[in-house]
Design a protein around this motif. Structure first.
Motif, PDB file in Angstrom:
ATOM      1  N   THR A   3       0.359   3.818  -2.914  1.00  0.00           N
ATOM      2  CA  THR A   3       0.167   5.537  -2.650  1.00  0.00           C
ATOM      3  C   THR A   3       1.200   6.261  -3.038  1.00  0.00           C
ATOM      4  O   THR A   3       0.987   7.358  -3.827  1.00  0.00           O
ATOM      5  N   ALA A  16      -4.774   9.731  -1.018  1.00  0.00           N
ATOM      6  CA  ALA A  16      -3.445   9.242  -1.034  1.00  0.00           C
ATOM      7  C   ALA A  16      -2.419   9.947  -0.082  1.00  0.00           C
ATOM      8  O   ALA A  16      -1.676   9.179   0.414  1.00  0.00           O
ATOM      9  N   ALA A  29       0.668   6.653  -6.653  1.00  0.00           N
ATOM     10  CA  ALA A  29      -0.240   7.463  -7.198  1.00  0.00           C
ATOM     11  C   ALA A  29       0.053   8.713  -7.019  1.00  0.00           C
ATOM     12  O   ALA A  29      -0.269  10.041  -7.647  1.00  0.00           O
ATOM     13  N   LEU A  30       0.871   9.280  -5.786  1.00  0.00           N
ATOM     14  CA  LEU A  30       1.178  10.500  -5.284  1.00  0.00           C
ATOM     15  C   LEU A  30       2.227  11.241  -6.230  1.00  0.00           C
ATOM     16  O   LEU A  30       2.192  12.557  -6.359  1.00  0.00           O
ATOM     17  N   TRP A  61      -3.333   8.730   3.677  1.00  0.00           N
ATOM     18  CA  TRP A  61      -3.078   7.268   3.843  1.00  0.00           C
ATOM     19  C   TRP A  61      -1.321   6.970   3.718  1.00  0.00           C
ATOM     20  O   TRP A  61      -1.064   6.264   4.658  1.00  0.00           O
ATOM     21  N   HIS A  62      -0.915   7.673   2.701  1.00  0.00           N
ATOM     22  CA  HIS A  62       0.596   7.414   2.776  1.00  0.00           C
ATOM     23  C   HIS A  62       1.294   8.004   3.850  1.00  0.00           C
ATOM     24  O   HIS A  62       2.442   7.464   4.351  1.00  0.00           O
ATOM     25  N   VAL A  90       0.599  -1.238  -0.060  1.00  0.00           N
ATOM     26  CA  VAL A  90      -0.111  -0.065  -0.065  1.00  0.00           C
ATOM     27  C   VAL A  90       0.914   1.182   0.031  1.00  0.00           C
ATOM     28  O   VAL A  90       0.803   2.226  -0.519  1.00  0.00           O
ATOM     29  N   GLN A  91       1.960   1.006   0.733  1.00  0.00           N
ATOM     30  CA  GLN A  91       3.068   2.418   0.681  1.00  0.00           C
ATOM     31  C   GLN A  91       3.371   2.529  -0.794  1.00  0.00           C
ATOM     32  O   GLN A  91       3.479   3.705  -0.985  1.00  0.00           O
TER      33      GLN A  91
END
Lengths: 131, 127
Positions: free
Chosen positions: B30, B75, B33-34, B78-79, B26-27
């Motif tokens: 994200t 994102a 995505a970032l 979350w990140h 997930v890290q």
């Protein structure tokens, strides 16, 4: 503290300076700084939703000298975390792990982040100079 | 036969519970995505100084910008939670503070993210 004082890694003081330690600790520090910087993003969005007066307050803060200092620092933190984050993504695919590559792309992300920040603010100055 | 064992039992007796890479994945997701959303955000932020309140609000109210800003803030928080979690895990060595900080980080990130989402929705929906 734990009941027994055990020696803890990293033993920062015994290492000779090298670029790897700089990129490693800066990635964490810029990450923490960016997390705190989300307060400004939060303020911007809440003000934009709330109305003209709150928005003017946030915009005025961003134009003040302390706001500019924070924005410059934040944009550098973003530049560094972005470039070094891309470096980490490549490293996840075991790319750039030779020592000379590791050192070289460490310098690239460090110096690149300064160049990126400088270009950004030169652009901003040329666009709105002094405003 | 492994279906009769809980993940914890599997981890305690037979090794991995097979959930170890979730945080890592997930890290990274994200992060990717970032990279993209962050570049869009810089473009968006650079347009703001030239706009007054009504124009800035109208810019964010455009569906594409509202959508990308929604994805960006989710994102980001979350990140941030995943990253701050690791920093606290690494440097805080007392279980009490570990618990307090980990809970506080999660609560603050969810609070910040939800507040941003609500603000964007109000702007996008004109309320």
């Amino acid at each position: 503290m734990p009941a027994t004082a055990r020696p803890l890694s990293p033993h920062v003081s015994v290492y000779r300076w090298q670029v790897q330690m700089v990129t490693s600790i800066l990635h964490r520090l810029t990450g923490i700084a960016l997390a705190i910087g989300t307060l400004l993003l939060l303020a911007l969005l809440l003000a934009l939703a709330a109305g003209p007066d709150p928005y003017a307050t946030v915009a005025g803060f961003c134009r003040s000298w302390i706001g500019i200092v924070l924005l410059v620092g934040w944009s550098w933190a973003l530049s560094f975390h972005l470039l070094n984050g891309i470096r980490h993504l490549f490293q996840d695919f075991v790319w750039g792990y030779e020592i000379h590559q590791f050192v070289r792309n460490g310098f690239i992300t460090s110096i690149g982040s300064l160049v990126l920040t400088a270009l950004l603010w030169i652009g901003i100055y040329l666009q709105w100079g002094g405003a | 036969m492994s279906t009769f064992r809980t993940p914890l039992k599997r981890a305690l007796v037979l090794g991995s519970a097979k959930h170890g890479v979730h945080h890592f994945l997930v890290q990274r997701l994200t992060a990717i995505a970032l990279v993209l959303l962050g570049l869009w955000f810089v473009w968006f932020a650079l347009r703001l100084p030239g706009l007054d309140y009504a124009a800035a609000r109208a810019l964010l109210a455009e569906p594409v910008n509202a959508l990308l800003m929604l994805l960006f803030v989710v994102a980001v928080f979350w990140h941030a939670q995943l990253g701050l979690q690791v920093v606290v895990e690494d440097y805080v060595h007392t279980s009490g503070w570990q618990l307090v900080l980990q809970v506080a980080i999660r609560f603050l990130c969810v609070l910040g993210g939800a507040a941003c989402v609500l603000a964007i929705l109000r702007i996008a929906l004109g309320r």
